[in-house]
Design a protein around this motif. Structure first.
Motif, mmCIF file in Angstrom:
data_model
loop_
_atom_site.group_PDB
_atom_site.id
_atom_site.type_symbol
_atom_site.label_atom_id
_atom_site.label_comp_id
_atom_site.label_asym_id
_atom_site.label_seq_id
_atom_site.Cartn_x
_atom_site.Cartn_y
_atom_site.Cartn_z
ATOM 1 N N THR A 131 43.309 -16.105 19.043
ATOM 2 C CA THR A 131 42.946 -16.691 17.756
ATOM 3 C C THR A 131 44.222 -17.122 17.043
ATOM 4 O OG1 THR A 131 42.920 -14.488 16.755
ATOM 5 C CG2 THR A 131 40.831 -15.363 17.561
ATOM 6 N N VAL A 132 44.261 -18.364 16.618
ATOM 7 C CA VAL A 132 45.453 -18.945 16.017
ATOM 8 C C VAL A 132 45.188 -19.195 14.537
ATOM 9 C CG1 VAL A 132 47.154 -20.799 16.162
ATOM 10 C CG2 VAL A 132 45.999 -20.011 18.238
ATOM 11 N N SER A 133 45.980 -18.595 13.690
ATOM 12 C CA SER A 133 45.971 -18.732 12.234
ATOM 13 C C SER A 133 44.927 -17.859 11.538
ATOM 14 C CB SER A 133 45.776 -20.199 11.799
ATOM 15 O OG SER A 133 46.828 -21.015 12.281
ATOM 16 N N PHE A 177 39.245 -11.016 7.210
ATOM 17 C CA PHE A 177 39.452 -12.099 6.259
ATOM 18 C C PHE A 177 38.656 -11.855 4.973
ATOM 19 C CE2 PHE A 177 38.467 -16.342 4.523
ATOM 20 C CZ PHE A 177 39.750 -16.854 4.400
ATOM 21 N N ILE A 178 37.412 -11.427 5.119
ATOM 22 C CA ILE A 178 36.581 -11.143 3.944
ATOM 23 C C ILE A 178 37.200 -10.034 3.101
ATOM 24 C CG2 ILE A 178 34.356 -10.194 3.214
ATOM 25 C CD1 ILE A 178 33.106 -11.665 5.618
ATOM 26 N N LYS A 179 37.688 -8.999 3.766
ATOM 27 C CA LYS A 179 38.314 -7.898 3.037
ATOM 28 C C LYS A 179 39.587 -8.364 2.347
ATOM 29 C CE LYS A 179 39.527 -3.015 3.542
ATOM 30 N NZ LYS A 179 39.605 -1.859 4.487
ATOM 31 N N ALA A 180 40.351 -9.226 3.024
ATOM 32 C CA ALA A 180 41.582 -9.751 2.429
ATOM 33 C C ALA A 180 41.294 -10.602 1.201
ATOM 34 C CB ALA A 180 42.350 -10.566 3.471
ATOM 35 N N MET A 181 40.130 -11.245 1.179
ATOM 36 C CA MET A 181 39.772 -12.100 0.048
ATOM 37 C C MET A 181 39.709 -11.316 -1.261
ATOM 38 S SD MET A 181 38.975 -15.437 0.804
ATOM 39 C CE MET A 181 37.481 -16.021 -0.008
ATOM 40 N N VAL A 182 39.365 -10.029 -1.169
ATOM 41 C CA VAL A 182 39.191 -9.235 -2.394
ATOM 42 C C VAL A 182 40.281 -8.195 -2.573
ATOM 43 C CG1 VAL A 182 36.703 -9.600 -2.432
ATOM 44 C CG2 VAL A 182 37.630 -7.640 -1.205
ATOM 45 N N THR A 183 41.237 -8.127 -1.654
ATOM 46 C CA THR A 183 42.287 -7.114 -1.764
ATOM 47 C C THR A 183 43.685 -7.725 -1.772
ATOM 48 O OG1 THR A 183 42.339 -6.793 0.649
ATOM 49 C CG2 THR A 183 40.875 -5.351 -0.627
ATOM 50 N N SER A 184 43.772 -9.059 -1.825
ATOM 51 C CA SER A 184 45.080 -9.712 -1.791
ATOM 52 C C SER A 184 44.969 -11.069 -2.480
ATOM 53 C CB SER A 184 45.552 -9.889 -0.338
ATOM 54 O OG SER A 184 44.785 -10.871 0.329
ATOM 55 N N THR A 185 45.989 -11.878 -2.305
ATOM 56 C CA THR A 185 45.974 -13.230 -2.876
ATOM 57 C C THR A 185 45.204 -14.216 -1.999
ATOM 58 O OG1 THR A 185 48.068 -13.767 -1.760
ATOM 59 C CG2 THR A 185 48.194 -12.856 -4.007
ATOM 60 N N LEU A 214 44.943 -11.849 21.653
ATOM 61 C CA LEU A 214 46.211 -12.271 21.058
ATOM 62 C C LEU A 214 45.885 -12.966 19.748
ATOM 63 C CD1 LEU A 214 49.279 -13.012 21.034
ATOM 64 C CD2 LEU A 214 48.664 -15.056 22.361
ATOM 65 N N HIS A 215 46.516 -12.520 18.673
ATOM 66 C CA HIS A 215 46.355 -13.191 17.385
ATOM 67 C C HIS A 215 47.713 -13.734 16.950
ATOM 68 C CE1 HIS A 215 45.061 -14.364 13.480
ATOM 69 N NE2 HIS A 215 45.718 -13.407 12.842
ATOM 70 N N VAL A 216 47.759 -15.031 16.639
ATOM 71 C CA VAL A 216 49.001 -15.699 16.263
ATOM 72 C C VAL A 216 48.860 -16.227 14.845
ATOM 73 C CG1 VAL A 216 50.661 -17.507 16.841
ATOM 74 C CG2 VAL A 216 49.359 -16.374 18.676
ATOM 75 N N TRP A 217 49.801 -15.851 14.015
ATOM 76 C CA TRP A 217 49.823 -16.317 12.618
ATOM 77 C C TRP A 217 51.218 -16.863 12.325
ATOM 78 C CZ3 TRP A 217 52.530 -14.045 8.310
ATOM 79 C CH2 TRP A 217 52.185 -14.590 7.070
ATOM 80 N N SER A 218 51.331 -17.766 11.364
ATOM 81 C CA SER A 218 52.624 -18.341 10.995
ATOM 82 C C SER A 218 52.903 -18.069 9.525
ATOM 83 C CB SER A 218 52.634 -19.846 11.268
ATOM 84 O OG SER A 218 51.473 -20.479 10.742
ATOM 85 N N ILE A 262 46.339 -19.341 4.817
ATOM 86 C CA ILE A 262 46.024 -17.998 5.302
ATOM 87 C C ILE A 262 47.220 -17.084 5.066
ATOM 88 C CG2 ILE A 262 45.244 -16.607 7.245
ATOM 89 C CD1 ILE A 262 43.262 -18.766 6.562
ATOM 90 N N GLY A 263 47.024 -16.070 4.230
ATOM 91 C CA GLY A 263 48.085 -15.114 3.952
ATOM 92 C C GLY A 263 48.163 -14.023 5.011
ATOM 93 N N PRO A 264 49.112 -13.088 4.863
ATOM 94 C CA PRO A 264 49.332 -12.062 5.887
ATOM 95 C C PRO A 264 48.325 -10.917 5.890
ATOM 96 C CG PRO A 264 50.860 -11.757 4.076
ATOM 97 C CD PRO A 264 50.128 -13.036 3.792
ATOM 98 N N LYS A 265 47.594 -10.741 4.795
ATOM 99 C CA LYS A 265 46.741 -9.557 4.667
ATOM 100 C C LYS A 265 45.644 -9.505 5.734
ATOM 101 C CE LYS A 265 45.385 -5.833 2.426
ATOM 102 N NZ LYS A 265 46.220 -4.628 2.299
#
Length: 281
Positions: free
Chosen positions: A127-129, A136-144, A225-229, A235-238
């Protein structure tokens, strides 16, 4: 010798016909590539030849809303269950057994769902990005992340997003601000002007509220494998930090430094290296 007749150029499901780009060694292990918004299978043009050089066959569909023969009007037709079923039908049509599944952006969301629901079809998932949907849903309410995803709410409006993105100047400005080059922004926006295509792409966002996540059915067991930039404006890091909690199988996380959201276009060599290591492991 491989002939054009040996290649998959399209496949059908539930009355819809999807265009497919089937390239590389015909007898190589298959890598299915799922694009995101507002792109199509051409988003893999820089990566695919590198995978071919490794001996892999790449199969990249133009997904629901993008292929001319697969643009239903109703937003409910773009529920996650339908998008995942489209990919399952593609793998079944290929008839090669297990495949490596790679998705970017919305294609990553589909890849996560297929990996959770049909692990029997996959050797690996990448999964890329975009992180795991529940992360992702959890990050929506716990981060920026909620602020970064403002456009998802804006895309719910009728007609207005179509008008903005159809405007060459406004649409290009939106994509370039996210890290795309002007050339790639024009490539993607010009293709989206085909009848029904822009509405189809936006309907992926408009239907995202129509599927209630089921945590019990979202566990991923295949090698992942998860790849983030870290230059990703959307998409933030959370979400990536929370993703391992939803993966029970072998898991690897990689960060590409100084790269924007558009990883397959911007960093194909780095992504190819990671995929080569992931597939062989």
């Amino acid at each position: 010798m491989t002939t054009p007749a040996d290649r998959l150029t399209s496949y059908s499901r539930s009355g819809l016909t999807f265009d497919v780009r089937d390239e590389g060694p015909a007898d190589g292990p298959v890598v299915v590539l799922l694009h995101g918004f507002p792109q199509d299978s051409r988003s893999w043009d820089h990566l695919a030849p590198l995978l071919h050089a490794r001996g892999f066959r790449t199969v990249a569909p133009d997904q629901r809303g993008y292929s001319p023969g697969a643009r239903p009007k109703a937003r409910w037709a773009y529920r996650g269950s339908e998008l995942a079923a489209d990919t399952v039908a593609l793998i079944d049509t290929l008839g090669v057994g297990k495949v490596h599944l790679v998705g970017h952006d919305w294609g990553a969301a589909v890849a996560w769902q297929v990996a959770a629901e049909r692990p029997d079809l996959l050797d690996t998932v990448t999964t890329v990005s975009v992180p795991h949907p529940l992360a992702f849903i959890k990050a929506m309410v716990t981060s920026t992340q909620g602020l970064k995803s403002w456009y998802m709410g804006a895309f719910q409006l009728p007609f207005v997003p179509e008008k903005i993105l159809a405007s060459s100047s406004l649409g290009e400005k939106f994509l370039v601000s996210s890290g795309q080059t002007p050339e790639n922004a024009r490539r993607d926006l010009n293709a989206m002007l085909a009848p029904g295509r822009l509405r189809g792409g936006l309907n992926w966002y408009r239907a995202m509220w129509m599927t209630k996540p089921n945590p019990a059915a979202a566990r991923v067991t295949v090698p992942t494998l998860h790849v983030w930039s870290d230059g990703d404006a959307a998409i933030g890091p959370k979400g990536s930090a929370l993703t391992p909690a939803f993966v029970d199988g072998p898991y690897r996380f990689e960060v590409l430094r100084g790269v924007s959201h558009w990883i397959p276009d911007e960093a194909p060599t780095e992504l190819d290296r990671l995929l080569g290591e992931h597939f062989s492991s």
